[in-house]
Write an enzyme that holds these catalytic residues in place. Structure first.
Site, short mmCIF file in Angstrom:
data_model
loop_
_atom_site.label_atom_id
_atom_site.label_comp_id
_atom_site.label_asym_id
_atom_site.label_seq_id
_atom_site.Cartn_x
_atom_site.Cartn_y
_atom_site.Cartn_z
CG HIS A 136 24.94 13.09 77.18
ND1 HIS A 136 24.80 14.10 76.73
CD2 HIS A 136 24.43 12.15 77.86
CE1 HIS A 136 24.26 14.29 77.87
NE2 HIS A 136 24.15 13.54 78.83
CG ASP B 95 29.85 17.96 74.21
OD1 ASP B 95 30.42 18.78 75.22
OD2 ASP B 95 29.36 16.84 73.64
CG HIS C 286 21.85 18.43 69.83
ND1 HIS C 286 19.97 18.33 70.81
CD2 HIS C 286 22.18 18.79 70.97
CE1 HIS C 286 19.89 18.62 71.59
NE2 HIS C 286 21.62 18.34 72.00
N1 CMC Z 1 29.06 13.89 61.46
C1 CMC Z 1 28.36 12.99 60.79
N2 CMC Z 1 27.04 12.84 60.24
C2 CMC Z 1 26.30 12.73 61.16
C3 CMC Z 1 26.61 12.80 62.65
C4 CMC Z 1 27.82 13.36 62.74
N3 CMC Z 1 28.44 14.06 63.75
N4 CMC Z 1 25.63 13.87 63.47
C5 CMC Z 1 24.54 13.22 63.03
N5 CMC Z 1 25.24 12.61 61.24
C6 CMC Z 1 23.92 11.93 60.52
C7 CMC Z 1 24.35 10.69 61.25
O1 CMC Z 1 25.22 9.68 60.36
C8 CMC Z 1 23.13 10.16 60.44
O2 CMC Z 1 23.13 9.69 58.86
P1 CMC Z 1 22.56 9.19 57.68
O3 CMC Z 1 20.98 9.76 57.54
O4 CMC Z 1 23.24 9.63 56.35
O5 CMC Z 1 22.37 7.41 58.26
C9 CMC Z 1 22.58 11.98 60.59
O6 CMC Z 1 23.13 11.87 60.51
C10 CMC Z 1 21.36 11.28 61.63
O7 CMC Z 1 21.91 10.64 62.61
P2 CMC Z 1 21.56 10.13 64.09
O8 CMC Z 1 22.57 8.94 65.17
O9 CMC Z 1 19.95 9.57 63.65
O10 CMC Z 1 21.04 11.11 64.20
P3 CMC Z 1 20.92 11.06 66.28
O11 CMC Z 1 19.79 12.47 66.45
O12 CMC Z 1 20.09 10.19 66.49
O13 CMC Z 1 21.93 11.80 67.01
C11 CMC Z 1 23.69 12.89 68.36
C12 CMC Z 1 22.19 13.44 68.12
C13 CMC Z 1 24.02 14.06 69.04
C14 CMC Z 1 24.61 10.78 68.47
C15 CMC Z 1 24.80 12.63 66.55
O14 CMC Z 1 24.70 13.65 65.86
C16 CMC Z 1 26.21 12.25 67.01
O15 CMC Z 1 26.43 10.99 66.99
N6 CMC Z 1 27.11 12.72 66.94
C17 CMC Z 1 27.89 13.91 67.74
C18 CMC Z 1 28.68 12.76 68.82
C19 CMC Z 1 28.27 14.27 69.64
O16 CMC Z 1 28.71 14.89 69.10
N7 CMC Z 1 27.52 14.26 70.79
C20 CMC Z 1 27.14 15.20 71.52
C21 CMC Z 1 25.70 16.08 71.22
S1 CMC Z 1 25.40 17.74 72.32
C22 CMC Z 1 25.73 17.51 74.02
C23 CMC Z 1 25.35 16.91 74.76
O17 CMC Z 1 24.20 16.09 75.20
O18 CMC Z 1 25.59 16.35 75.09
#
Ligand code: CMC
Length: 386
Positions: free
Chosen positions: A226, A322, A265
Site C-alpha cells: 500500500h 507510488d 493495482h
Molecule cells: N510487479 C510484478 N507483478 C505483479 C505486480 C508488480 N508490481 N503486481 C501484481 N503482479 C502480478 C502478481 O505477481 C500476480 O501474478 P500471477 O497471477 O502470475 O500470480 C498478478 O499480478 C496479480 O497479483 P495480485 O497480488 O493478486 O493482485 P492484487 O490486486 O492483489 O494486488 C497490488 C494489487 C497493488 C498489491 C499489487 O499490484 C502489488 O503488489 N503491487 C506492488 C506494490 C504497490 O505498488 N502498491 C501500491 C498500490 S497503489 C497505491 C496505494 O493504494 O497504496
C-alpha cells in the site's frame, strides 16, 4: 475431523466486495478515471489547492471564498503541536521507523483534545481539521529531528505545503517546489475504500473515536503493498544505480517472480490517472535536474517503458501513484524516510471524510471466516501430554 461442509465463496483480499455506498470518491479502474466528490482529479490537480481539496472532501462541495478563508484559518490555527508530542517524537525518532513514530504521535493527539470522545458531527469535523493540520507538523518534526535539527514552530503566513517544507528545512521553500508538493498532496488525498481507509472504517465502525480510527489507517498505510510502495520504489531505483542497469534489473526481478513496487493495482487495470499526472511533473524535472534526481528520473522512465511492454498490455499491470513519486519528492527535497508518513499527511482528509460519512449510517464491519480446523478435540491435561 471436518468442521463444516458446503464451502462458501471466499473473495480473497475482499476483491470485488462492496462495503457501503459513498459519495466521496469514484475510482473507475477500467477507464483510468478518478473523481473526488464528482470532480475529475485532473481538474483538481490543475486548479485546486490541498486546503480546498480537504474542504471539498470533508464538506461535499467546493467552498465559497468566505468558506475557504474560514476553513483555512482554522487549519492554520491548529498547526502547532503540544510540547509533549514534540518530546515524544524526539524520544522515538531514529529508534523506530518514521511511520511508527508518526503513528504513535498522531494517536497521542487524542490526549490533547477535549473533544476527542465527542461523537457529534461538528466535533468530528473539528477533529478532522486538527488531524490534517497537526499530522503535517508531526511529519515535518520527525524529519527535522531525524536530521539532528531542532523542531520549528509553524509559520502561519505560509500555505499547508509551504509550511510543511519550512518546518522540515528551516527555510521558506521555492514556490515551484511547494506547488509541486501541493499537487502531490491533492493526488494522494483520497482513494475510496483502499486498505487504509477500510481499516480506518473498521475501527470507526465499532464507534471508537476519530483518533483511534485514523491510527488504524496509519498502521495499514505503512505496508509496501500500500503506501510503503513509494519508498520501496525509490529503494529499487537506488539499487539499480546506473540507468543502463535498468532493463537487466527489471528482467531479472521479473524472472525471479519479484514484484516491481509502484506497479499494479487492485482496481486500475490501466494507467493510474494520478501516475500520469506525476509522470508529467517528472518530465518537467528531467530537463533541469542533476545527480541522483536525474538518475532516478531516467531509471523510472526506462523501467516504466519496459514494464508496460512486458506487463501493461498483457496483465493489466501499469504504474500506480507510488512509482514516480520518489524522484519527485527527492527533487522537492523530501528524504525517503518521510515518503510514507507524507502519504499519511495527504490521506488524512480522505480517512476523516469516510469516517464522518460512514458514521451517518453506522453498522459494525464484521466479516466472516470459514473455519477449516478441527472441532470436538478431547482435552488432555498438560501432565499427560507427550
Ligand atoms: N510487479 C510484478 N507483478 C505483479 C505486480 C508488480 N508490481 N503486481 C501484481 N503482479 C502480478 C502478481 O505477481 C500476480 O501474478 P500471477 O497471477 O502470475 O500470480 C498478478 O499480478 C496479480 O497479483 P495480485 O497480488 O493478486 O493482485 P492484487 O490486486 O492483489 O494486488 C497490488 C494489487 C497493488 C498489491 C499489487 O499490484 C502489488 O503488489 N503491487 C506492488 C506494490 C504497490 O505498488 N502498491 C501500491 C498500490 S497503489 C497505491 C496505494 O493504494 O497504496
Amino acid at each position: 475431523m471436518e468442521a463444516n461442509s458446503g464451502e462458501p465463496k471466499i473473495e480473497l483480499g475482499l476483491e470485488g466486495v462492496y462495503i457501503s455506498k459513498s459519495s466521496i470518491c469514484k475510482v473507475d479502474g477500467v477507464n483510468g478515471k478518478l473523481y473526488y466528490r464528482g470532480y475529475p482529479i485532473e481538474a483538481l490537480a490543475k486548479n485546486s489547492s490541498f486546503e480546498e481539496t480537504c474542504y471539498l472532501l470533508l464538506n461535499g462541495h467546493l467552498p465559497t471564498l468566505d468558506q475557504f478563508e474560514e476553513f483555512n484559518s482554522k487549519l492554520k490555527a491548529e498547526r502547532e503541536l503540544p510540547e509533549f508530542i514534540v518530546d515524544m517524537i524526539r524520544e522515538l525518532v531514529n529508534k523506530a521507523d518514521t511511520m511508527d513514530v508518526a503513528r504513535c504521535a498522531i494517536s497521542a493527539l487524542s490526549a490533547y483534545d477535549k473533544e476527542a470522545y465527542d461523537d457529534s458531527d461538528d466535533a468530528n469535523l473539528r477533529k478532522s481539521i486538527k488531524l490534517i493540520a497537526k499530522t503535517a507538523s508531526i511529519v515535518a518534526t520527525i524529519g527535522r529531528l531525524m536530521m539532528g535539527k531542532e523542531p520549528l514552530k509553524p509559520d502561519i503566513s505560509l500555505n499547508h505545503s509551504a509550511n510543511f517544507m519550512y518546518m522540515l528545512n528551516g527555510e521558506k521553500p521555492n514556490a515551484d517546489k511547494s506547488k509541486m508538493l501541493d499537487l502531490m498532496l491533492i493526488l494522494h488525498a483520497e482513494h475510496s475504500s483502499n486498505a487504509s481507509t477500510f481499516s480506518t472504517m473498521v475501527t470507526g465502525s465499532t464507534l471508537a473515536d476519530m483518533y483511534a480510527a485514523v491510527t488504524s489507517g496509519i498502521g495499514t498505510l505503512k505496508g509496501p503493498l500500500h503506501g510503503g510502495a513509494d519508498q520501496a520504489a525509490l529503494k529499487m531505483m537506488k539499487n539499480i544505480g546506473n540507468p543502463d542497469n535498468t532493463e537487466k534489473y527489471i528482467e531479472e526481478a521479473l524472472a525471479g517472480k519479484k514484484r516491481i513496487m509502484g506497479f499494479g493495482h487492485r482496481v486500475y487495470k490501466t494507467y493510474d490517472p494520478r501516475a500520469k499526472i506525476i509522470k508529467a511533473e517528472l518530465l518537467e524535472i528531467q530537463g533541469n535536474s542533476v545527480g541522483d534526481v536525474k538518475n532516478y528520473t531516467t531509471i523510472a522512465l526506462r523501467a516504466e517503458k519496459m514494464m508496460i511492454e512486458k506487463l501493461g498490455n498483457t496483465k493489466g499491470i501499469w504504474p500506480n501513484v507510488d512509482f514516480f513519486s520518489g524522484p519527485v519528492y527527492t527533487y522537492i527535497g523530501i528524504p525517503m524516510e518521510l515518503f510514507t508518513p507524507l502519504f499519511a499527511v495527504s490521506r488524512m482528509p480522505g480517512w476523516c471524510a469516510h469516517m464522518m460519512e460512514y458514521w451517518q449510517n453506522n453498522r459494525l464491519l464484521r466479516p466472516l471466516e470459514y473455519y477449516v480446523g478441527n472441532i470436538d478435540l478431547e482435552y488432555t491435561p498438560i501432565r499427560y501430554r507427550k
